[in-house]
Design a protein around this motif. Structure first.
Motif, PDB file in Angstrom:
ATOM      1  N   ARG A  68       0.855  -1.188   0.000  1.00  0.00           N
ATOM      2  CA  ARG A  68       0.000   0.000   0.000  1.00  0.00           C
ATOM      3  C   ARG A  68       0.880   1.222   0.000  1.00  0.00           C
ATOM      4  NH1 ARG A  68      -5.222  -0.894   4.033  1.00  0.00           N
ATOM      5  NH2 ARG A  68      -5.838  -2.825   2.999  1.00  0.00           N
ATOM      6  N   THR A  69       0.723   2.049  -1.032  1.00  0.00           N
ATOM      7  CA  THR A  69       1.556   3.247  -1.049  1.00  0.00           C
ATOM      8  C   THR A  69       0.830   4.444  -0.459  1.00  0.00           C
ATOM      9  OG1 THR A  69       0.853   3.531  -3.311  1.00  0.00           O
ATOM     10  CG2 THR A  69       3.007   2.563  -2.984  1.00  0.00           C
ATOM     11  N   ASN A  70      -0.489   4.296  -0.234  1.00  0.00           N
ATOM     12  CA  ASN A  70      -1.219   5.435   0.336  1.00  0.00           C
ATOM     13  C   ASN A  70      -0.774   5.737   1.761  1.00  0.00           C
ATOM     14  OD1 ASN A  70      -2.494   2.919   1.033  1.00  0.00           O
ATOM     15  ND2 ASN A  70      -4.115   4.116   1.982  1.00  0.00           N
ATOM     16  N   ASP A  71      -0.140   4.782   2.419  1.00  0.00           N
ATOM     17  CA  ASP A  71       0.294   4.998   3.802  1.00  0.00           C
ATOM     18  C   ASP A  71       1.740   5.474   3.893  1.00  0.00           C
ATOM     19  OD1 ASP A  71      -2.129   4.304   5.041  1.00  0.00           O
ATOM     20  OD2 ASP A  71      -1.685   2.174   4.850  1.00  0.00           O
ATOM     21  N   ILE A  72       2.358   5.791   2.756  1.00  0.00           N
ATOM     22  CA  ILE A  72       3.811   6.034   2.752  1.00  0.00           C
ATOM     23  C   ILE A  72       4.247   7.174   3.667  1.00  0.00           C
ATOM     24  CG2 ILE A  72       3.820   7.505   0.677  1.00  0.00           C
ATOM     25  CD1 ILE A  72       6.466   6.033  -0.078  1.00  0.00           C
ATOM     26  N   GLU A  73       3.422   8.213   3.760  1.00  0.00           N
ATOM     27  CA  GLU A  73       3.836   9.339   4.605  1.00  0.00           C
ATOM     28  C   GLU A  73       3.858   8.969   6.082  1.00  0.00           C
ATOM     29  OE1 GLU A  73       1.982  13.033   3.880  1.00  0.00           O
ATOM     30  OE2 GLU A  73       2.722  13.109   1.821  1.00  0.00           O
ATOM     31  N   ASN A  74       3.106   7.943   6.435  1.00  0.00           N
ATOM     32  CA  ASN A  74       3.087   7.502   7.832  1.00  0.00           C
ATOM     33  C   ASN A  74       4.280   6.624   8.177  1.00  0.00           C
ATOM     34  OD1 ASN A  74       0.637   8.684   8.575  1.00  0.00           O
ATOM     35  ND2 ASN A  74      -0.540   6.997   7.662  1.00  0.00           N
ATOM     36  N   VAL A  75       4.877   6.040   7.157  1.00  0.00           N
ATOM     37  CA  VAL A  75       5.935   5.059   7.406  1.00  0.00           C
ATOM     38  C   VAL A  75       7.122   5.720   8.106  1.00  0.00           C
ATOM     39  CG1 VAL A  75       7.631   3.557   6.292  1.00  0.00           C
ATOM     40  CG2 VAL A  75       5.252   3.557   5.521  1.00  0.00           C
ATOM     41  N   THR A  78       4.407   6.596  12.251  1.00  0.00           N
ATOM     42  CA  THR A  78       3.488   5.871  13.133  1.00  0.00           C
ATOM     43  C   THR A  78       4.122   4.518  13.452  1.00  0.00           C
ATOM     44  OG1 THR A  78       2.260   4.660  11.411  1.00  0.00           O
ATOM     45  CG2 THR A  78       1.467   6.868  11.958  1.00  0.00           C
ATOM     46  N   ALA A  79       3.571   3.894  14.496  1.00  0.00           N
ATOM     47  CA  ALA A  79       4.114   2.593  14.923  1.00  0.00           C
ATOM     48  C   ALA A  79       3.634   1.473  14.021  1.00  0.00           C
ATOM     49  CB  ALA A  79       3.682   2.323  16.363  1.00  0.00           C
ATOM     50  N   ARG A  80       2.641   1.752  13.183  1.00  0.00           N
ATOM     51  CA  ARG A  80       1.885   0.647  12.593  1.00  0.00           C
ATOM     52  C   ARG A  80       1.758   0.600  11.075  1.00  0.00           C
ATOM     53  NH1 ARG A  80      -1.883   4.599  13.846  1.00  0.00           N
ATOM     54  NH2 ARG A  80      -3.565   4.790  12.336  1.00  0.00           N
ATOM     55  N   HIS A  81       2.265   1.584  10.355  1.00  0.00           N
ATOM     56  CA  HIS A  81       2.050   1.580   8.904  1.00  0.00           C
ATOM     57  C   HIS A  81       3.292   1.180   8.115  1.00  0.00           C
ATOM     58  CE1 HIS A  81      -1.548   4.154   9.780  1.00  0.00           C
ATOM     59  NE2 HIS A  81      -2.043   3.309   8.888  1.00  0.00           N
ATOM     60  N   HIS A  82       3.049   0.378   7.077  1.00  0.00           N
ATOM     61  CA  HIS A  82       4.125  -0.049   6.186  1.00  0.00           C
ATOM     62  C   HIS A  82       3.687   0.117   4.740  1.00  0.00           C
ATOM     63  CE1 HIS A  82       5.908  -1.734   9.686  1.00  0.00           C
ATOM     64  NE2 HIS A  82       4.879  -2.522   9.895  1.00  0.00           N
ATOM     65  N   THR A  83       4.681   0.074   3.846  1.00  0.00           N
ATOM     66  CA  THR A  83       4.321  -0.013   2.432  1.00  0.00           C
ATOM     67  C   THR A  83       4.148  -1.489   2.052  1.00  0.00           C
ATOM     68  OG1 THR A  83       6.645   0.103   1.771  1.00  0.00           O
ATOM     69  CG2 THR A  83       5.404   2.154   1.764  1.00  0.00           C
TER      70      THR A  83
END
Ligand code: ATP
Ligand code: MG
Ligand code: MG
Ligand code: MG
Length: 468
Positions: A68-75, A78-83
């Motif tokens: 998932r690239t939509n979460d990239i800014e969180n990577v 946050t403790a929980r998001h990955h690409t």
């Protein structure tokens, strides 16, 4: 409990409940132009959900690699998001429905034979109109009312086709992680206290072309649990990056860079981003995707370049990411043999890409620092589209890399201006190609070369890093 054991227990649990294990499919979707990457367990099972195929067994369980690239800014933040992450899921194709799905999820999470989590730490969200789910959680499971949160957003709908309410299960990681007066401090809010571990979708309606919803004759269940998140819970560590899925990668990077994890915030962000991106790259290359300038290949290139740049922040200015391939392969080999089998190839691809980008990275960063300086002086708070384009075109800086840099300096990038500059370049390329055609010079290769030469010209450095 090691991540591999969680994965195995999940599959075993649902096999005991009559499910058939479906192997993890390629990250590259097959026959599905609507998706760039497989982004969930259900994405590979659409063929059963939309009725194109009937499975031998209507109960399916899988562990599916997902991007998932939509979460990239969180990577990294946050403790929980990955690409790249793994989704564990159980599915019912017109077989069991809400009650079994909820009761089994609860059993898996709380029974000491399986995960054995403290039930008091679990809370759930449901759709406000889903009385059935409410009744099951409240009466059959016995969750107290205050830990059943109703959210309008708990409805899964992708336009025409099957849709329905969902319920999400959250693990309470501790009161200290958000202020109860903070309006975002609830399961489903933007906080680090309530960790969403599992999502159960009840697809029970058909979303008709005229916008109405009618009950489906055969109702389906589609669930997804994040393995990395579950591992952080089972290993009682503060973030996914502290689990056995990431620590060997982070430690190897620390050795290479001569830094320590857990001592400095900025260093940790870099270590996390690198650990995240290298997993994505290793698996994507393993599934046959190569860095390029469009589509999946460009996602790969962006991730690699971003990782190279974070490596530079740690003081590493030689190719090193490729060496992490073996570490990733070792961690994942039990369930995913491909990275180990294709290790030499994957290393070669990554190393080549690192070498190419390192040629222009220093100069690009130097220019970027000057641009930031100028923007500060002028006080617009914004890097112009032209500058972002120049960094892209001449130094191979994907725009999100420039945005990262800008963000770190409290600035933003004129994204629209950047897109305009890109479009102008495409126009110039088209015009140039027509000129060449009309002169009836040899086709193909030469024409492309001619086109390329019209792109350069901003500065003395004319290396075109965009070409693989
Ligand atoms: P979040 O709200 O935390 O972004 P989500 O609701 O977008 O998660 P779903 O689409 O419901 O996630 O995916 C099912 C499960 O997969 C989630 O409950 C979570 O455990 C896991 N998951 C989703 N996105 C990610 C990600 N980017 N990195 C790691 N795990 C993820
Ligand atoms: Mg999400
Ligand atoms: Mg969510
Ligand atoms: Mg969810």
């Amino acid at each position: 409990m090691k991540a591999a054991e969680i994965r195995k227990k999940f599959l075993d649990f649902f096999v005991e409940k009559g499910h058939k294990v479906e192997p993890s499919a390629s990250l590259v979707p097959v026959d599905d132009p609507s998706l760039l990457w497989i982004n969930s367990g259900v994405a590979t099972l659409k063929k059963y959900f939309d009725g194109r195929l009937t499975p031998d067994n209507p109960r399916i369980v899988n562990a599916q690699k997902s991007i998932r690239t939509n979460d990239i800014e969180n990577v990294g933040y946050t403790a929980r998001h990955h690409t790249f992450f793994e989704m564990l899921g159980n599915f019912s194709i017109g077989d069991y429905f809400k009650e079994e799905a909820i009761l089994w999820a609860w059993e898996f999470l709380t029974d000491p034979k399986w995960m054995g989590l403290d039930p008091d730490r679990l809370s759930v969200t449901i759709h406000p109109e889903d009385d059935e789910a409410y009744r099951i959680w409240r009466e059959k499971v016995g969750i107290p009312d205050e830990r059943i949160v109703k959210l309008e957003s708990n409805f899964w709908d992708i336009g025409e086709g099957p849709s329905g309410p969902n319920t999400e299960i959250f693990y309470d990681r501790g009161e200290h992680l958000c202020d109860p007066n903070d309006p975002e401090c609830y399961p489903g809010g933007e906080n680090e206290r309530y960790l969403e571990i599992w999502n159960l979708v009840f697809s029970q309606y058909n979303h008709n072309p005229d916008g109405t919803y009618t009950p489906l004759p055969k109702k389906n269940i589609d669930t997804g649990m994040g393995l990395e998140r579950m591992a952080s819970v089972m290993q009682d560590v503060p973030t996914n990056y502290d689990t056995d899925l990431f620590q060997p990668i982070i430690q190897a990077t620390c050795r290479e860079a001569g830094v320590e994890y857990g001592k400095d915030k900025e260093t940790d962000v870099a270590l996390k981003v690198i650990a995240d991106h290298i997993r994505t790259v290793v698996f994507a290359v393993g599934d046959g995707v190569l860095p390029s300038n469009e589509g999946r290949g460009y996602v790969l290139r962006r991730l690699l370049r971003r990782a190279v740049r974070y490596g530079r922040k740690l003081g590493v200015d030689r190719p090193f990411l490729y060496q992490l391939t073996g570490v990733v392969a070792e961690i994942m080999k039990d369930y995913y043999p491909e990275p180990l089998e294709k290790q030499a190839f994957i290393e070669r691809v990554i190393r080549g890409e690192e070498e190419r980008f390192l040629e222009t990275l220093s100069e690009g960063l130097h220019i970027l620092a000057q641009v930031v300086e100028q923007v500060r002086e002028v006080g617009t708070g914004r890097i112009s589209g032209q500058d972002a384009f120049k960094l892209y075109d001449t130094y191979g800086f994907p725009v999100d890399l420039t945005e990262d840099f800008a963000r770190e300096h409290g600035l933003e990038v004129d994204r629209e201006g950047f897109e305009r500059a890109m479009e102008e370049q495409r126009e110039r390329a088209r015009a140039a190609r027509q000129d060449v055609d009309s002169m009836q010079v040899q086709g193909g290769a030469l024409a492309e070369l001619e086109v390329e030469s019209t792109f350069v010209g901003y500065t003395r450095l004319q290396t075109d890093t965009r070409v693989a």
